[in-house]
Design an enzyme around this catalytic site. Structure first.
Site, mmCIF file in Angstrom:
data_model
loop_
_atom_site.group_PDB
_atom_site.id
_atom_site.type_symbol
_atom_site.label_atom_id
_atom_site.label_comp_id
_atom_site.label_asym_id
_atom_site.label_seq_id
_atom_site.Cartn_x
_atom_site.Cartn_y
_atom_site.Cartn_z
ATOM 1 N N ASP A 7 0.698 -1.092 0.256
ATOM 2 C CA ASP A 7 -0.098 0.040 0.382
ATOM 3 C C ASP A 7 1.026 1.095 0.217
ATOM 4 O O ASP A 7 1.731 1.444 1.177
ATOM 5 C CB ASP A 7 -1.338 -0.420 1.384
ATOM 6 C CG ASP A 7 -1.332 0.901 0.959
ATOM 7 O OD1 ASP A 7 -2.066 1.826 0.468
ATOM 8 O OD2 ASP A 7 -2.524 2.205 2.366
ATOM 9 N N GLU A 66 -1.203 -1.543 -4.721
ATOM 10 C CA GLU A 66 -2.401 -0.573 -5.599
ATOM 11 C C GLU A 66 -2.236 0.838 -6.538
ATOM 12 O O GLU A 66 -0.596 1.231 -6.326
ATOM 13 C CB GLU A 66 -3.427 0.224 -3.850
ATOM 14 C CG GLU A 66 -4.485 1.129 -4.538
ATOM 15 C CD GLU A 66 -4.622 1.509 -2.974
ATOM 16 O OE1 GLU A 66 -5.606 2.213 -3.399
ATOM 17 O OE2 GLU A 66 -4.688 1.318 -2.335
ATOM 18 N N ASP A 138 -2.597 0.848 6.344
ATOM 19 C CA ASP A 138 -2.176 0.828 5.854
ATOM 20 C C ASP A 138 -1.589 -0.709 5.670
ATOM 21 O O ASP A 138 -1.145 -1.004 4.845
ATOM 22 C CB ASP A 138 -0.724 1.736 6.273
ATOM 23 C CG ASP A 138 -1.287 3.141 5.831
ATOM 24 O OD1 ASP A 138 -1.054 3.389 5.020
ATOM 25 O OD2 ASP A 138 -0.811 3.903 7.228
#
EC number: 3.1.21.10
Length: 183
Positions: A7, A66, A138
């Site tokens: 992430d 991502e 996170d």
């Protein structure tokens, strides 16, 4: 198969490592890479080195990260893109294939609802991986990214709707109703 989920973020980059055997998911590690308050190049170097170290330490077979979304603030989007690029370089330099997923795909695959909240993501990741404590947002997003990749391919986008996660949820006494986890 071992999957490393990332992430990306300029200040905090989350990571999550899972092992996948058939439909079984097993937690390996998770956490964050924090960058110092310094110039951009130093921060990007910290992300690159941190991700490279994770690849060496955990020896994943694949990675997932991502995709960047276009934020209201173009400067924030550019900075996030640079952080993401540093992370991808760390993955690729370790010889990993890198898959990319949108936030919508991530949430759909993990929670069964593309507009799930951060707390819903954390709860589902905790339950799917049988964690004793809830990871930070996170790290949970990074673990979710790894879970999303594990369920990708023919099942992505159908997990919540067709029941890919329904049996796992039912075993835990949960279900998704109107996009929310209910017990």
């Amino acid at each position: 198969m071992r999957i490393l989920g990332i992430d990306p973020g300029l200040r905090v980059t989350g990571f999550g490592v899972i092992d996948v055997s058939g439909h079984r998911l097993a937690y390996v590690a998770s956490g964050v890479i924090r960058t110092p308050t310094a110039d951009l190049a130093t921060r990007l170097g910290t992300i690159f080195q941190g991700v490279s170290t994770l690849v060496r330490e955990h020896a994943p077979d694949q990675a997932a990260i991502e995709q960047v979304f276009v934020n209201v603030n173009p400067q924030s989007t550019l900075l996030l893109g640079q952080a993401r690029g540093a992370a991808i370089c760390g993955l690729v330099s370790g010889g990993l294939p890198v898959a990319e997923y949108t936030a919508l795909q991530l949430k759909q695959a993990v929670v069964g609802y593309g507009r799930a909240t951060k707390s819903q993501m954390q709860e589902m990741v905790t339950r799917l991986l049988n964690l004793t404590g809830q990871p930070g947002s996170d790290a949970a997003d990074a673990l979710g990214m790894a879970i999303c990749h594990a369920h990708s391919g023919s099942t992505l986008g159908t997990i919540g709707a067709i029941g890919g996660l329904a049996p796992a949820l039912a075993k835990k006494g949960l279900r998704v109703r109107r996009g929310r986890l209910v017990g």
